[in-house]
Each structure stands twice: as structure tokens, then as C-alpha cells.
Design a protein around this motif. Structure first.
Motif, PDB file in Angstrom:
ATOM      1  N   PRO A 123       0.855  -1.465   0.453  1.00  0.00           N
ATOM      2  CA  PRO A 123       0.244  -0.089   0.124  1.00  0.00           C
ATOM      3  C   PRO A 123       0.320   1.360  -0.053  1.00  0.00           C
ATOM      4  O   PRO A 123       2.497   1.918   0.462  1.00  0.00           O
ATOM      5  CB  PRO A 123      -0.620   0.092   1.273  1.00  0.00           C
ATOM      6  CG  PRO A 123      -0.195  -0.921   2.523  1.00  0.00           C
ATOM      7  CD  PRO A 123       0.610  -2.003   1.575  1.00  0.00           C
ATOM      8  N   ILE A 124       0.202   2.751  -0.880  1.00  0.00           N
ATOM      9  CA  ILE A 124       1.117   3.968  -1.076  1.00  0.00           C
ATOM     10  C   ILE A 124       0.729   4.657   0.257  1.00  0.00           C
ATOM     11  O   ILE A 124      -0.855   4.647   0.248  1.00  0.00           O
ATOM     12  CB  ILE A 124       1.075   4.147  -1.966  1.00  0.00           C
ATOM     13  CG1 ILE A 124       1.449   3.457  -3.465  1.00  0.00           C
ATOM     14  CG2 ILE A 124       1.292   5.512  -1.692  1.00  0.00           C
ATOM     15  CD1 ILE A 124       1.188   3.956  -5.107  1.00  0.00           C
ATOM     16  N   TYR A 125       0.976   5.158   1.198  1.00  0.00           N
ATOM     17  CA  TYR A 125       1.051   6.069   2.022  1.00  0.00           C
ATOM     18  C   TYR A 125       1.288   6.904   1.763  1.00  0.00           C
ATOM     19  O   TYR A 125       2.667   7.178   1.421  1.00  0.00           O
ATOM     20  CB  TYR A 125       2.070   5.522   3.522  1.00  0.00           C
ATOM     21  CG  TYR A 125       1.770   4.233   3.974  1.00  0.00           C
ATOM     22  CD1 TYR A 125      -0.168   3.965   4.781  1.00  0.00           C
ATOM     23  CD2 TYR A 125       1.658   3.099   4.020  1.00  0.00           C
ATOM     24  CE1 TYR A 125      -0.968   3.021   4.838  1.00  0.00           C
ATOM     25  CE2 TYR A 125       1.649   1.429   4.192  1.00  0.00           C
ATOM     26  CZ  TYR A 125      -0.071   1.938   4.704  1.00  0.00           C
ATOM     27  OH  TYR A 125      -0.438   0.279   5.511  1.00  0.00           O
ATOM     28  N   LYS A 133       4.721  13.075   4.765  1.00  0.00           N
ATOM     29  CA  LYS A 133       4.513  14.242   4.576  1.00  0.00           C
ATOM     30  C   LYS A 133       6.447  14.598   3.922  1.00  0.00           C
ATOM     31  O   LYS A 133       6.966  15.871   3.640  1.00  0.00           O
ATOM     32  CB  LYS A 133       4.659  15.558   5.927  1.00  0.00           C
ATOM     33  CG  LYS A 133       3.312  15.059   5.753  1.00  0.00           C
ATOM     34  CD  LYS A 133       2.560  16.651   7.251  1.00  0.00           C
ATOM     35  CE  LYS A 133       1.024  16.468   7.377  1.00  0.00           C
ATOM     36  NZ  LYS A 133       0.925  17.051   8.546  1.00  0.00           N
ATOM     37  N   GLU A 134       7.047  14.489   4.627  1.00  0.00           N
ATOM     38  CA  GLU A 134       8.996  14.328   4.664  1.00  0.00           C
ATOM     39  C   GLU A 134       9.128  14.455   2.838  1.00  0.00           C
ATOM     40  O   GLU A 134      10.042  15.312   2.887  1.00  0.00           O
ATOM     41  CB  GLU A 134       9.854  13.842   5.360  1.00  0.00           C
ATOM     42  CG  GLU A 134       9.718  14.380   7.148  1.00  0.00           C
ATOM     43  CD  GLU A 134       9.898  13.022   7.588  1.00  0.00           C
ATOM     44  OE1 GLU A 134      10.873  12.540   7.343  1.00  0.00           O
ATOM     45  OE2 GLU A 134      10.685  13.221   8.654  1.00  0.00           O
ATOM     46  N   LYS A 135       8.358  12.882   2.300  1.00  0.00           N
ATOM     47  CA  LYS A 135       9.358  12.837   0.838  1.00  0.00           C
ATOM     48  C   LYS A 135       8.643  13.819   0.693  1.00  0.00           C
ATOM     49  O   LYS A 135       9.434  14.047  -0.909  1.00  0.00           O
ATOM     50  CB  LYS A 135       8.152  11.040   1.144  1.00  0.00           C
ATOM     51  CG  LYS A 135       9.104  11.264  -0.401  1.00  0.00           C
ATOM     52  CD  LYS A 135       8.284   9.960  -0.911  1.00  0.00           C
ATOM     53  CE  LYS A 135       9.295   8.818  -2.107  1.00  0.00           C
ATOM     54  NZ  LYS A 135       8.241   8.064  -2.586  1.00  0.00           N
ATOM     55  N   GLU A 136       7.486  14.577   0.412  1.00  0.00           N
ATOM     56  CA  GLU A 136       6.905  15.450  -0.035  1.00  0.00           C
ATOM     57  C   GLU A 136       7.186  16.672  -0.408  1.00  0.00           C
ATOM     58  O   GLU A 136       7.420  16.956  -1.653  1.00  0.00           O
ATOM     59  CB  GLU A 136       5.126  15.632  -0.179  1.00  0.00           C
ATOM     60  CG  GLU A 136       4.021  13.961  -0.732  1.00  0.00           C
ATOM     61  CD  GLU A 136       4.365  13.877  -1.760  1.00  0.00           C
ATOM     62  OE1 GLU A 136       3.898  15.085  -2.428  1.00  0.00           O
ATOM     63  OE2 GLU A 136       4.174  12.796  -2.038  1.00  0.00           O
ATOM     64  N   ALA A 137       7.895  16.572   0.853  1.00  0.00           N
ATOM     65  CA  ALA A 137       8.738  18.008   1.089  1.00  0.00           C
ATOM     66  C   ALA A 137      10.092  18.260   0.364  1.00  0.00           C
ATOM     67  O   ALA A 137      10.507  19.128  -0.848  1.00  0.00           O
ATOM     68  CB  ALA A 137       8.744  18.083   2.410  1.00  0.00           C
ATOM     69  N   ARG A 138      10.677  16.993   0.793  1.00  0.00           N
ATOM     70  CA  ARG A 138      12.328  16.825  -0.262  1.00  0.00           C
ATOM     71  C   ARG A 138      11.894  16.983  -1.851  1.00  0.00           C
ATOM     72  O   ARG A 138      12.737  17.413  -2.841  1.00  0.00           O
ATOM     73  CB  ARG A 138      12.548  15.411   0.051  1.00  0.00           C
ATOM     74  CG  ARG A 138      12.898  15.339   1.498  1.00  0.00           C
ATOM     75  CD  ARG A 138      13.818  14.347   1.424  1.00  0.00           C
ATOM     76  NE  ARG A 138      13.232  13.182   1.017  1.00  0.00           N
ATOM     77  CZ  ARG A 138      12.579  12.032   2.056  1.00  0.00           C
ATOM     78  NH1 ARG A 138      12.957  12.546   3.082  1.00  0.00           N
ATOM     79  NH2 ARG A 138      12.464  11.475   1.710  1.00  0.00           N
TER      80      ARG A 138
END
Length: 78
Positions: free
Chosen positions: A18-20, A23-28
Motif C-alpha cells: 500500500p502507498i502511504y 510529508k517529509e518525502k513530499e517536502a523533499r
């Protein structure tokens, strides 16, 4: 083909991850996309080309010095 042990392909395995939302990955990702601006590829290319020219120039100087030393040693020995 074997009569006693025929080859039977294995069934496909179910591989569900499943894909979760992270927030940190999106910010990077957003930070990396903001770093790319119009003309950044050209700037990187020019920077890489200047480094390549420096390497080629230093390599040429090295070969010239080696050639001079080699001719000098031959001149002294003969």
C-alpha cells in the motif's frame, strides 16, 4: 521434455504494497522541483564542460612534462 518430471510454471505471486502519504518525502520532492529553474540544465552543462576542459588541460601538461623528461634522460644517457 521429461516424462517423469514435466515443467510446470509457478503461479504468479501477489505483491501488494500500500502507498502511504509521507510529508517529509513530499517536502523533499517539492524542494527538488523548486531547485530546478529555467536554464538550470544549461548551467550544469557549462559547469561540467569547464571541469572537463580543466581535466584535459592538466592531462596534456602531464604528458608534455613526461615527454620532456623522457627526451632529457635519453639525451643524457646517449
Amino acid at each position: 521434455m521429461s516424462v517423469l518430471f514435466p515443467k510446470v510454471p509457478k503461479p504468479r505471486e501477489w505483491d501488494y504494497r500500500p502507498i502511504y502519504f509521507d510529508k517529509e518525502k513530499e517536502a523533499r520532492k517539492d524542494k527538488q522541483l523548486a531547485r530546478l529553474h529555467h536554464g538550470s540544465f544549461r548551467e550544469e552543462h557549462e559547469k561540467n564542460m569547464t571541469e572537463l576542459r580543466k581535466k584535459q588541460k592538466s592531462r596534456l601538461i602531464l604528458w608534455i612534462v613526461l615527454l620532456v623528461l623522457l627526451t632529457f634522460t635519453f639525451y643524457v644517457l646517449l
